[in-house]
Design a protein around this motif. Structure first.
Motif, short mmCIF file in Angstrom:
data_model
loop_
_atom_site.label_atom_id
_atom_site.label_comp_id
_atom_site.label_asym_id
_atom_site.label_seq_id
_atom_site.Cartn_x
_atom_site.Cartn_y
_atom_site.Cartn_z
N ALA A 104 0.84 -1.19 0.00
CA ALA A 104 0.00 0.00 0.00
C ALA A 104 0.88 1.24 0.00
N GLY A 105 0.55 2.17 -0.90
CA GLY A 105 1.31 3.41 -0.96
C GLY A 105 2.65 3.24 -1.64
N PRO A 106 3.48 4.25 -1.63
CA PRO A 106 4.80 4.18 -2.27
C PRO A 106 5.61 3.01 -1.72
N CYS A 107 6.14 2.20 -2.61
CA CYS A 107 6.89 1.00 -2.19
C CYS A 107 7.87 0.64 -3.28
N SER A 108 9.16 0.51 -2.92
CA SER A 108 10.19 0.12 -3.88
C SER A 108 10.52 -1.35 -3.69
N VAL A 109 10.50 -2.10 -4.79
CA VAL A 109 10.70 -3.54 -4.76
C VAL A 109 11.88 -3.90 -5.66
N LEU A 110 12.76 -4.75 -5.16
CA LEU A 110 13.80 -5.35 -5.99
C LEU A 110 13.49 -6.83 -6.14
N ASP A 111 13.20 -7.24 -7.36
CA ASP A 111 12.81 -8.62 -7.69
C ASP A 111 14.07 -9.32 -8.21
N VAL A 112 14.76 -10.03 -7.32
CA VAL A 112 16.07 -10.60 -7.65
C VAL A 112 15.89 -11.96 -8.34
N GLY A 113 16.50 -12.10 -9.50
CA GLY A 113 16.29 -13.31 -10.28
C GLY A 113 14.86 -13.37 -10.77
N GLY A 114 14.31 -12.20 -11.13
CA GLY A 114 12.88 -12.07 -11.39
C GLY A 114 12.39 -12.59 -12.72
N GLY A 115 13.28 -13.08 -13.58
CA GLY A 115 12.85 -13.67 -14.84
C GLY A 115 12.06 -12.71 -15.70
N SER A 116 10.86 -13.11 -16.09
CA SER A 116 10.01 -12.28 -16.95
C SER A 116 9.52 -11.04 -16.24
N GLY A 117 9.58 -11.03 -14.90
CA GLY A 117 9.03 -9.93 -14.13
C GLY A 117 7.60 -10.16 -13.70
N ALA A 118 7.09 -11.38 -13.84
CA ALA A 118 5.69 -11.67 -13.55
C ALA A 118 5.29 -11.26 -12.14
N PHE A 119 6.16 -11.52 -11.15
CA PHE A 119 5.82 -11.17 -9.77
C PHE A 119 5.80 -9.66 -9.59
N SER A 120 6.72 -8.96 -10.22
CA SER A 120 6.73 -7.50 -10.14
C SER A 120 5.49 -6.89 -10.79
N TYR A 121 5.08 -7.43 -11.93
CA TYR A 121 3.91 -6.91 -12.61
C TYR A 121 2.66 -7.12 -11.76
N ALA A 122 2.59 -8.26 -11.07
CA ALA A 122 1.43 -8.53 -10.20
C ALA A 122 1.40 -7.55 -9.03
N LEU A 123 2.57 -7.25 -8.46
CA LEU A 123 2.63 -6.29 -7.36
C LEU A 123 2.23 -4.89 -7.83
N VAL B 106 16.83 -10.63 -19.23
CA VAL B 106 16.29 -9.28 -19.25
C VAL B 106 15.83 -8.90 -20.66
N ASP B 107 16.53 -9.37 -21.68
CA ASP B 107 16.12 -9.08 -23.05
C ASP B 107 14.70 -9.59 -23.32
N VAL B 108 14.37 -10.75 -22.78
CA VAL B 108 13.02 -11.30 -22.95
C VAL B 108 12.04 -10.58 -22.03
N ALA B 109 12.47 -10.29 -20.80
CA ALA B 109 11.59 -9.60 -19.85
C ALA B 109 11.14 -8.25 -20.39
N ARG B 110 11.96 -7.63 -21.19
CA ARG B 110 11.60 -6.32 -21.76
C ARG B 110 10.32 -6.43 -22.59
N GLU B 111 10.14 -7.55 -23.27
CA GLU B 111 8.93 -7.75 -24.07
C GLU B 111 7.70 -7.87 -23.18
N TYR B 112 7.83 -8.59 -22.07
CA TYR B 112 6.69 -8.75 -21.16
C TYR B 112 6.37 -7.44 -20.46
N ARG B 113 7.38 -6.65 -20.14
CA ARG B 113 7.13 -5.35 -19.53
C ARG B 113 6.34 -4.45 -20.48
N ARG C 195 4.28 -5.43 -22.84
CA ARG C 195 2.90 -5.93 -22.92
C ARG C 195 2.10 -5.53 -21.69
N ALA C 196 2.75 -5.49 -20.54
CA ALA C 196 2.07 -5.13 -19.30
C ALA C 196 1.85 -3.62 -19.18
#
Length: 356
Positions: free
Chosen positions: A181-200, A218-225, A227-228
């Motif tokens: 809730a509210g401003p929150c900075s997250v570091l998703d380590v080994g985050g792959g496509s970024g799916a968990f970050s996008y859900a947050l 990260v090159d592949v994750a850029r595509e998912y970012r 799309r999101a």
């Protein structure tokens, strides 16, 4: 790192949760020994998109042959095998999907896990396990750890696309559980496509995330970012989680399937980094395979730990209690583990000390 789907409720006649039923007869042994054949039948069916062809209802072998391009006599043999293991149902005039196949294996279905099984499990995990004997003996491994495999752009794409397919459901459940809730900075380590970050980010507009992973991932994750639609809220950082520096002053560090993929000494390295980059009162969220503290299993989690032995000699497994002890050793105050994917993964949320 590696990703797995939600398991269904145990069937009648099986041991209750937390209790491992011993194998008592020849049937049990053959069921285990022949299990790889059922796996390959599943992978082959996904390869020709058979379950999608059955999504609308019963179809005959000739109809399925025309849709898949597989000769009818060969396809009939595959369908017999799939019916034998319960993935399709044979009717008087043809075949239909079993309920789980209809829900999880039809392309584009809300619970679609087909690409996860077809890509990561069939094309990376399954071949790696052919090297398990050498891994146990310490005489060889399937590849130079996951970081070595993911240095190859083609393998990184297979892995990341599969991981994304398998991560969507667990990511939404974890986001709801954490409820930022509210401003929150997250570091998703080994985050792959970024799916968990996008859900947050979807859970709260105040979340800003950084996904740290190897360059080819990260090159592949850029595509998912893209799309999101989160290019303004999610930063992609190409780096090695063990060897390269992390950003600091963070509210949350998330590690999903990271620790299980590391060697014993590397786990201490990343836990120390996590503590150093969190602000006082920040949270470390570990989502991973976790064994029972006081009983064997659960089997799926134990088997996932075992597959890492095929790819690195320093792989280790851990229970909730042993992982909590390591977290405390790095200055964290871990909460009680909570199940995220039944029989497979748990989440341990740990806080850093707040200065008095």
């Amino acid at each position: 790192m590696g990703q797995v789907p939600v398991t269904d409720t145990p069937q009648p006649g099986t041991a209750p949760a937390g209790v491992v039923a011993p194998v008592v007869d020849r049937h049990g042994l053959t069921h285990l020994a022949y299990g790889f054949m059922a796996s390959k039948a599943l992978f082959a069916a996904l390869g020709v998109d058979l379950f999608s062809c059955l999504a609308a209802g019963e179809r005959t072998v000739p109809e399925l042959s025309a849709s898949t391009g597989v000769a009818a006599h060969r396809l009939a043999t595959l369908l017999h095998a799939l019916a034998g293991v319960g993935l399709v149902v044979a009717g008087p005039d043809g075949y239909t999907n079993a309920p789980a196949a209809q829900r999880y294996l039809v392309r584009g279905a809300p619970g679609d896990l087909g690409d996860y099984f077809r890509l990561q499990v069939a094309q990376q995990v399954y071949p790696a396990l052919l090297h398990l004997d050498a891994g146990l003996a310490g005489t060889g491994v399937a590849f130079d750890a996951w970081s070595g495999l993911l240095a190859d752009p083609g393998e990184a794409r297979v892995f990341t696309e599969a991981q994304h397919a398998g991560s969507l459901g667990p990511a939404r459940r974890l986001a709801d559980r954490l409820a930022p809730a509210g401003p929150c900075s997250v570091l998703d380590v080994g985050g792959g496509s970024g799916a968990f970050s996008y859900a947050l980010c979807a859970r709260d507009p105040g979340v800003r995330a950084t996904v740290l992973d190897l360059p080819a991932v990260v090159d592949v994750a850029r595509e998912y970012r893209e799309r999101a639609g989160l290019t303004d809220r999610v930063t992609l950082l190409a780096a090695d989680a063990v060897r390269d520096p992390w950003p600091g002053g963070l509210d949350v560090v998330l590690m999903s399937y990271l620790l299980s993929a590391l060697g014993d000494a590397e786990i201490d390295v990343v836990l120390a980094k996590a503590h150093a980059c969190l602000r006082p009162g920040g949270l470390l969220v570990v989502h991973d395979f976790v064994l029972h503290d006081d009983a064997p299993g659960p089997a799926p989690a134990a088997l996932w730990f075992l597959q890492y032995v095929a790819s690195r000699p320093d792989a280790v497994s851990f229970s909730g209690a042993t992982l909590a002890a390591r977290l405390r050793g790095h200055g964290f105050a871990p909460r009680r583990p909570e199940v995220l994917i039944p029989e497979i993964t748990k989440v341990i949320v740990s806080s850093t000390a707040v200065p008095t």
